[in-house]
Design a protein around this motif. Structure first.
Motif, PDB file in Angstrom:
ATOM      1  N   ALA A   4       0.831  -1.200   0.000  1.00  0.00           N
ATOM      2  CA  ALA A   4       0.000   0.000   0.000  1.00  0.00           C
ATOM      3  C   ALA A   4       0.865   1.249   0.000  1.00  0.00           C
ATOM      4  CB  ALA A   4      -0.925  -0.010   1.213  1.00  0.00           C
ATOM      5  N   ARG A   5       1.987   1.198   0.680  1.00  0.00           N
ATOM      6  CA  ARG A   5       2.847   2.385   0.759  1.00  0.00           C
ATOM      7  C   ARG A   5       3.383   2.780  -0.609  1.00  0.00           C
ATOM      8  NH1 ARG A   5       6.969   4.397   5.323  1.00  0.00           N
ATOM      9  NH2 ARG A   5       8.026   6.010   4.134  1.00  0.00           N
ATOM     10  N   SER A  45       3.433  19.255  -4.193  1.00  0.00           N
ATOM     11  CA  SER A  45       3.455  18.586  -2.882  1.00  0.00           C
ATOM     12  C   SER A  45       4.837  18.700  -2.246  1.00  0.00           C
ATOM     13  CB  SER A  45       3.063  17.111  -3.022  1.00  0.00           C
ATOM     14  OG  SER A  45       3.964  16.424  -3.878  1.00  0.00           O
ATOM     15  N   SER A  46       4.870  18.882  -0.934  1.00  0.00           N
ATOM     16  CA  SER A  46       6.125  18.987  -0.195  1.00  0.00           C
ATOM     17  C   SER A  46       5.855  18.667   1.265  1.00  0.00           C
ATOM     18  CB  SER A  46       6.723  20.390  -0.325  1.00  0.00           C
ATOM     19  OG  SER A  46       5.849  21.361   0.214  1.00  0.00           O
ATOM     20  N   ALA A  47       6.921  18.703   2.081  1.00  0.00           N
ATOM     21  CA  ALA A  47       6.813  18.410   3.523  1.00  0.00           C
ATOM     22  C   ALA A  47       6.085  17.089   3.754  1.00  0.00           C
ATOM     23  CB  ALA A  47       6.104  19.552   4.255  1.00  0.00           C
ATOM     24  N   VAL A  48       6.482  16.075   2.998  1.00  0.00           N
ATOM     25  CA  VAL A  48       5.786  14.785   3.023  1.00  0.00           C
ATOM     26  C   VAL A  48       6.299  13.932   4.184  1.00  0.00           C
ATOM     27  CG1 VAL A  48       5.239  12.725   1.686  1.00  0.00           C
ATOM     28  CG2 VAL A  48       5.567  14.920   0.515  1.00  0.00           C
ATOM     29  N   VAL A  49       5.363  13.402   4.982  1.00  0.00           N
ATOM     30  CA  VAL A  49       5.712  12.540   6.114  1.00  0.00           C
ATOM     31  C   VAL A  49       4.809  11.308   6.086  1.00  0.00           C
ATOM     32  CG1 VAL A  49       5.863  12.325   8.616  1.00  0.00           C
ATOM     33  CG2 VAL A  49       6.427  14.512   7.522  1.00  0.00           C
ATOM     34  N   TYR A  50       5.440  10.126   6.085  1.00  0.00           N
ATOM     35  CA  TYR A  50       4.695   8.869   6.107  1.00  0.00           C
ATOM     36  C   TYR A  50       4.784   8.228   7.483  1.00  0.00           C
ATOM     37  CZ  TYR A  50       4.666   9.104   0.994  1.00  0.00           C
ATOM     38  OH  TYR A  50       4.473   9.500  -0.292  1.00  0.00           O
ATOM     39  N   ARG A  51       3.762   7.459   7.837  1.00  0.00           N
ATOM     40  CA  ARG A  51       3.806   6.678   9.067  1.00  0.00           C
ATOM     41  C   ARG A  51       2.930   5.441   8.907  1.00  0.00           C
ATOM     42  NH1 ARG A  51      -0.133   7.051  13.232  1.00  0.00           N
ATOM     43  NH2 ARG A  51      -1.998   8.194  12.603  1.00  0.00           N
ATOM     44  N   GLU A  52       3.336   4.377   9.579  1.00  0.00           N
ATOM     45  CA  GLU A  52       2.550   3.142   9.554  1.00  0.00           C
ATOM     46  C   GLU A  52       1.489   3.222  10.638  1.00  0.00           C
ATOM     47  OE1 GLU A  52       3.095   1.125   6.975  1.00  0.00           O
ATOM     48  OE2 GLU A  52       4.572   2.670   6.491  1.00  0.00           O
ATOM     49  N   LEU A  77      -7.019  -3.214   9.693  1.00  0.00           N
ATOM     50  CA  LEU A  77      -6.078  -3.477   8.606  1.00  0.00           C
ATOM     51  C   LEU A  77      -4.799  -2.646   8.747  1.00  0.00           C
ATOM     52  CD1 LEU A  77      -8.524  -3.405   5.555  1.00  0.00           C
ATOM     53  CD2 LEU A  77      -7.715  -5.409   6.808  1.00  0.00           C
ATOM     54  N   PRO A  78      -3.652  -3.210   8.384  1.00  0.00           N
ATOM     55  CA  PRO A  78      -2.435  -2.400   8.333  1.00  0.00           C
ATOM     56  C   PRO A  78      -2.605  -1.302   7.283  1.00  0.00           C
ATOM     57  CG  PRO A  78      -1.940  -4.745   8.166  1.00  0.00           C
ATOM     58  CD  PRO A  78      -3.408  -4.613   8.006  1.00  0.00           C
ATOM     59  N   ALA A  79      -2.110  -0.120   7.582  1.00  0.00           N
ATOM     60  CA  ALA A  79      -2.268   1.003   6.662  1.00  0.00           C
ATOM     61  C   ALA A  79      -1.039   1.901   6.721  1.00  0.00           C
ATOM     62  CB  ALA A  79      -3.525   1.802   7.005  1.00  0.00           C
ATOM     63  N   THR A  80      -0.845   2.650   5.678  1.00  0.00           N
ATOM     64  CA  THR A  80       0.168   3.708   5.647  1.00  0.00           C
ATOM     65  C   THR A  80      -0.551   5.036   5.505  1.00  0.00           C
ATOM     66  OG1 THR A  80       1.804   2.267   4.598  1.00  0.00           O
ATOM     67  CG2 THR A  80       2.184   4.628   4.462  1.00  0.00           C
ATOM     68  N   GLU A  81      -0.157   6.005   6.311  1.00  0.00           N
ATOM     69  CA  GLU A  81      -0.766   7.338   6.260  1.00  0.00           C
ATOM     70  C   GLU A  81       0.289   8.356   5.880  1.00  0.00           C
ATOM     71  OE1 GLU A  81      -3.967   9.808   8.882  1.00  0.00           O
ATOM     72  OE2 GLU A  81      -2.201   9.075   9.963  1.00  0.00           O
ATOM     73  N   GLU A 136      -2.754  18.559   3.448  1.00  0.00           N
ATOM     74  CA  GLU A 136      -3.558  17.446   2.956  1.00  0.00           C
ATOM     75  C   GLU A 136      -3.065  16.174   3.623  1.00  0.00           C
ATOM     76  OE1 GLU A 136      -4.167  17.175  -1.214  1.00  0.00           O
ATOM     77  OE2 GLU A 136      -4.551  19.321  -1.472  1.00  0.00           O
ATOM     78  N   ARG A 137      -3.898  15.140   3.561  1.00  0.00           N
ATOM     79  CA  ARG A 137      -3.469  13.851   4.097  1.00  0.00           C
ATOM     80  C   ARG A 137      -4.270  12.735   3.455  1.00  0.00           C
ATOM     81  NH1 ARG A 137      -3.749  13.688  10.241  1.00  0.00           N
ATOM     82  NH2 ARG A 137      -3.058  15.832   9.939  1.00  0.00           N
ATOM     83  N   ALA A 138      -3.740  11.514   3.575  1.00  0.00           N
ATOM     84  CA  ALA A 138      -4.394  10.344   3.003  1.00  0.00           C
ATOM     85  C   ALA A 138      -3.885   9.103   3.706  1.00  0.00           C
ATOM     86  CB  ALA A 138      -4.118  10.246   1.501  1.00  0.00           C
ATOM     87  N   PHE A 139      -4.655   8.021   3.618  1.00  0.00           N
ATOM     88  CA  PHE A 139      -4.171   6.722   4.076  1.00  0.00           C
ATOM     89  C   PHE A 139      -4.459   5.688   2.998  1.00  0.00           C
ATOM     90  CE2 PHE A 139      -8.556   6.651   5.732  1.00  0.00           C
ATOM     91  CZ  PHE A 139      -8.980   5.364   5.386  1.00  0.00           C
ATOM     92  N   ALA A 140      -3.676   4.625   3.007  1.00  0.00           N
ATOM     93  CA  ALA A 140      -3.807   3.587   1.990  1.00  0.00           C
ATOM     94  C   ALA A 140      -3.785   2.212   2.641  1.00  0.00           C
ATOM     95  CB  ALA A 140      -2.685   3.703   0.967  1.00  0.00           C
ATOM     96  N   VAL A 141      -4.595   1.307   2.083  1.00  0.00           N
ATOM     97  CA  VAL A 141      -4.620  -0.092   2.536  1.00  0.00           C
ATOM     98  C   VAL A 141      -4.556  -1.003   1.311  1.00  0.00           C
ATOM     99  CG1 VAL A 141      -5.917   0.384   4.649  1.00  0.00           C
ATOM    100  CG2 VAL A 141      -7.159  -0.147   2.555  1.00  0.00           C
ATOM    101  N   ALA A 142      -3.979  -2.169   1.502  1.00  0.00           N
ATOM    102  CA  ALA A 142      -3.921  -3.165   0.437  1.00  0.00           C
ATOM    103  C   ALA A 142      -5.143  -4.070   0.530  1.00  0.00           C
ATOM    104  CB  ALA A 142      -2.641  -3.980   0.550  1.00  0.00           C
ATOM    105  N   THR A 143      -5.752  -4.366  -0.611  1.00  0.00           N
ATOM    106  CA  THR A 143      -6.905  -5.265  -0.673  1.00  0.00           C
ATOM    107  C   THR A 143      -6.667  -6.273  -1.799  1.00  0.00           C
ATOM    108  OG1 THR A 143      -8.291  -4.190  -2.353  1.00  0.00           O
ATOM    109  CG2 THR A 143      -8.298  -3.214  -0.126  1.00  0.00           C
TER     110      THR A 143
END
Length: 223
Positions: free
Chosen positions: A135-136, A149-156, A162-166, A182-189
């Motif tokens: 997903a990441r 887009s800038s100042a990008v920060v990822y976290r698990e 479900l495991p996700a990346t935000e 802005e922000r978003a999260f992603a999951v694998a399906t």
């Protein structure tokens, strides 16, 4: 910020004392006025602290579900929408004529949820990518494809169980001449990666809509 308390009583007392001295040979002495002691650290620690207002922590009422059978958008996942938020499926998102509007990197937008009926200016959008993969990876490609887009920060994290990346990041709008969060999260399906994204007219609107985003993240499940 704490403001110093101005003690006005001594100044008034001295003024009154001066008038009395001018009219009488033997004025009565003024009572001594002293400032009260400040609270000690121990006493302060026993007081109930004021709650800290943190974006995204306010409660929000749950409205209709999204993603399951019979809902506005057919998705690989389902989650609860905030009350009064209105979902609408994207018509013909695979049409190459509209690719500039419906595609961002590897992701295609499938559904958008309008916040205007709830009093906000912004959308919660659901995107999907094809094929298997972390997903990441899909989320990183999605963010890189967003201009400015800038100042990008990822976290698990987790989305429901479900495991996700935000990701949190900022986007600079050249027309508006401003940068917003802005922000978003992603999951694998089994059907590919699902990305749930929250934008907003500006940072203030974005932060005001965070409770609805958090509701979607914490209630998400497959199917």
């Amino acid at each position: 910020m704490e403001h110093p308390i101005r003690i006005m009583v001594p100044a008034v007392a001295l003024l009154v004392g001066g008038v009395s001295a001018a009219g009488c040979a033997a004025p009565e002495p003024l009572p001594e006025i002293t400032q009260g002691a400040r609270p000690t650290a121990a006493a302060a620690s026993t007081a109930t602290p004021a709650p800290k207002a943190t974006a995204g922590t306010a409660a929000v009422a749950a409205g209709k579900p999204l993603g399951g059978p019979g809902t506005a958008c057919a998705l690989p996942v389902s989650f609860a929408l905030a009350e009064k938020w209105e979902p609408e499926a994207i018509e013909d998102p695979e049409n190459p004529e509209f690719v500039a509007l419906t595609r961002q990197g590897p992701a295609t937008v499938r559904c958008e949820v309008d916040a205007k009926p709830a009093g906000h200016v912004g959308y919660l959008r659901v995107w999907t990518t094809r094929g298997e993969g972390p997903a990441r990876a899909g989320l990183e490609a999605f963010v890189k494809a967003e201009k400015g887009s800038s100042a990008v920060v990822y976290r698990e994290t987790k989305a429901g169980a479900l495991p996700a990346t935000e990701v949190t990041y900022t986007v600079h709008n050249d027309v508006m001449e401003e940068t917003k969060e802005e922000r978003a999260f992603a999951v694998a399906t089994p059907q590919g990666t699902v990305i749930v994204h929250l934008g907003g007219l500006d940072t203030a609107e974005h932060r005001a809509m965070l409770p609805a985003y958090e509701l979607a993240r914490t209630t998400l499940k497959l199917g």
